[in-house]
Design an enzyme around this catalytic site. Structure first.
Site, PDB file in Angstrom:
ATOM      1  N   LYS A  53       0.845  -1.112  -0.074  1.00  0.00           N
ATOM      2  CA  LYS A  53      -0.320   0.233   0.282  1.00  0.00           C
ATOM      3  C   LYS A  53       0.634   1.160   0.374  1.00  0.00           C
ATOM      4  O   LYS A  53       0.943   2.265  -0.630  1.00  0.00           O
ATOM      5  CB  LYS A  53      -0.848  -0.237   1.187  1.00  0.00           C
ATOM      6  CG  LYS A  53      -2.287  -1.063   0.847  1.00  0.00           C
ATOM      7  CD  LYS A  53      -2.653  -1.321   2.479  1.00  0.00           C
ATOM      8  CE  LYS A  53      -3.986  -2.426   2.454  1.00  0.00           C
ATOM      9  NZ  LYS A  53      -4.342  -2.761   3.392  1.00  0.00           N
ATOM     10  N   GLN A  97      -4.116  -1.361   9.297  1.00  0.00           N
ATOM     11  CA  GLN A  97      -4.503  -2.894   8.891  1.00  0.00           C
ATOM     12  C   GLN A  97      -4.758  -3.965   9.953  1.00  0.00           C
ATOM     13  O   GLN A  97      -4.525  -3.896  11.502  1.00  0.00           O
ATOM     14  CB  GLN A  97      -2.938  -2.941   8.550  1.00  0.00           C
ATOM     15  CG  GLN A  97      -3.319  -4.911   7.712  1.00  0.00           C
ATOM     16  CD  GLN A  97      -3.762  -4.246   6.417  1.00  0.00           C
ATOM     17  OE1 GLN A  97      -3.010  -3.223   5.926  1.00  0.00           O
ATOM     18  NE2 GLN A  97      -3.240  -5.135   5.693  1.00  0.00           N
ATOM     19  N   ASP A 120     -11.265   1.912   4.237  1.00  0.00           N
ATOM     20  CA  ASP A 120     -11.532   1.038   3.664  1.00  0.00           C
ATOM     21  C   ASP A 120     -12.632   0.998   4.059  1.00  0.00           C
ATOM     22  O   ASP A 120     -13.461  -0.372   3.352  1.00  0.00           O
ATOM     23  CB  ASP A 120     -11.149   0.395   5.283  1.00  0.00           C
ATOM     24  CG  ASP A 120      -9.627  -0.946   4.056  1.00  0.00           C
ATOM     25  OD1 ASP A 120      -9.580  -0.533   3.548  1.00  0.00           O
ATOM     26  OD2 ASP A 120      -8.866  -0.407   5.843  1.00  0.00           O
TER      27      ASP A 120
END
Ligand code: NAP
Length: 287
Positions: A53, A97, A120
């Site tokens: 990422k 994460q 997200d």
């Protein structure tokens, strides 16, 4: 004839276009999209995902921050880190994460992210918008699958879409996105009875189970579109999907490979959504 749905090519094209848009945003408004990724502890798979990422964000010209914190950080301390990025106007997207260590409640942590920076799409406000048909930020993997389906002009209207897997990350948001495009959606899971009978009625079959080569051609109707979300390692450490690609490709009309199908689209949609937040901040200033 079967068509391979190439996520690698589409992701590269979208990221190239994004690089140009970011450059233009810099020149026109002096604004650089900023993405902050928070990694708790040293889970090897998470480290790889976070590094990818970070690299992709840098490549398209973003400000990219990776905040690595110790595995034993307290929930309160982690929420303080998030709070800092919530306040930081140079950061447009925040991602924590997952999975988190057991002593941390991931729901509380996700709730701490400013919903306007939740790239997200996991914050309950954003999942609520999605269920109400007013999507703002959408979980990146299903968002990427919708891009693939649109790019290959796959008609969803009135079609039967069957999803295997009901996770909050893939299955559930996927169902809502397909429903919004007028597909008739069946969401299946580990308690579904006669699974292959159900999947054999699918015009579009989305597989997100997490078990290598689970779906054989006995699960697939001739001419179906098959999207394989699975990312598993076989006994040789090779990356494989949830679908037996070699057998199913002879039955399907369209199919995604693993790797090179859904995977590259996930990061691309994360970058795209971060760019969109930055773009909205420009519009606020202009108003
Ligand atoms: P997950 O949270 O573990 O969910 C798996 C789902 O599969 C659950 O709903 C489970 O049912 C269902 N399931 C398990 N065994 C089944 C069976 N025998 N028959 C029918 N359904 C079954 O997994 P996830 O996070 O959604 O991820 C799924 C896969 O996609 C994994 O391989 C993951 O690595 C991959 N993935 C890839 C990307 C990408 O970018 N390519 C992104 C996210 C995930 P129950 O709910 O009843 O337990």
């Amino acid at each position: 004839m079967m068509t391979l749905i190439d996520g690698k090519v589409l992701a590269a094209k979208m990221q190239k276009e994004l690089t140009d848009k970011v450059q233009k945003m810099k020149e026109t408004y002096g604004l650089v999209p900023g993405l902050a990724v928070i990694l708790v502890g040293g889970n090897p798979a998470s480290q790889v995902y976070v590094r990818n990422k970070e690299r992709s964000a840098q490549k398209v010209g973003f400000k990219s921050i990776t905040k690595r914190v110790a595995n034993n950080i307290s929930e309160e301390e982690l929420i303080e880190v998030i709070e800092e990025y919530n306040q930081d106007t140079s950061i447009h997207g925040i991602l924590v994460q997952l999975p988190l260590p057991e002593h941390i409640n991931d729901k509380k942590v996700i709730m701490a992210i400013d919903p306007n920076k939740d790239v997200d799409g996991f914050h309950p406000i954003n999942t609520g918008h999605l269920w109400n048909g007013r999507p703002t930020m959408v979980p990146c993997t299903p968002a990427g699958i919708m891009e693939l389906l649109a790019t290959y002009a796959i008609d969803l209207d009135g079609k039967h879409a069957v999803i295997i897997g009901r996770s909050n990350i893939v299955g559930k948001p996927m169902a809502q996105l397909l429903l919004a495009k007028n597909a008739t959606v069946t969401l299946t899971h580990s308690r579904t009875q006669n699974l292959s009978e159900v999947t054999k009625t699918a015009d579009i079959l989305i597989v997100a189970i997490g078990q290598g080569n689970f779906v054989t051609k006995d699960y697939v109707k001739k001419g179906a579109v098959v999207i394989d979300v699975g990312m598993n390692r076989d006994s040789d450490g090779k990356l494989i999907g949830d679908v037996q690609f070699d057998a199913v490709k002879d039955v399907a009309s369209y199919i995604t490979p693993v790797p090179g199908g859904v995977g590259p689209m996930t990061i691309t949609m994360l970058l795209e959504q971060t760019y969109q937040v930055a773009q909205r901040s420009v519009r606020h200033v202009e108003c």
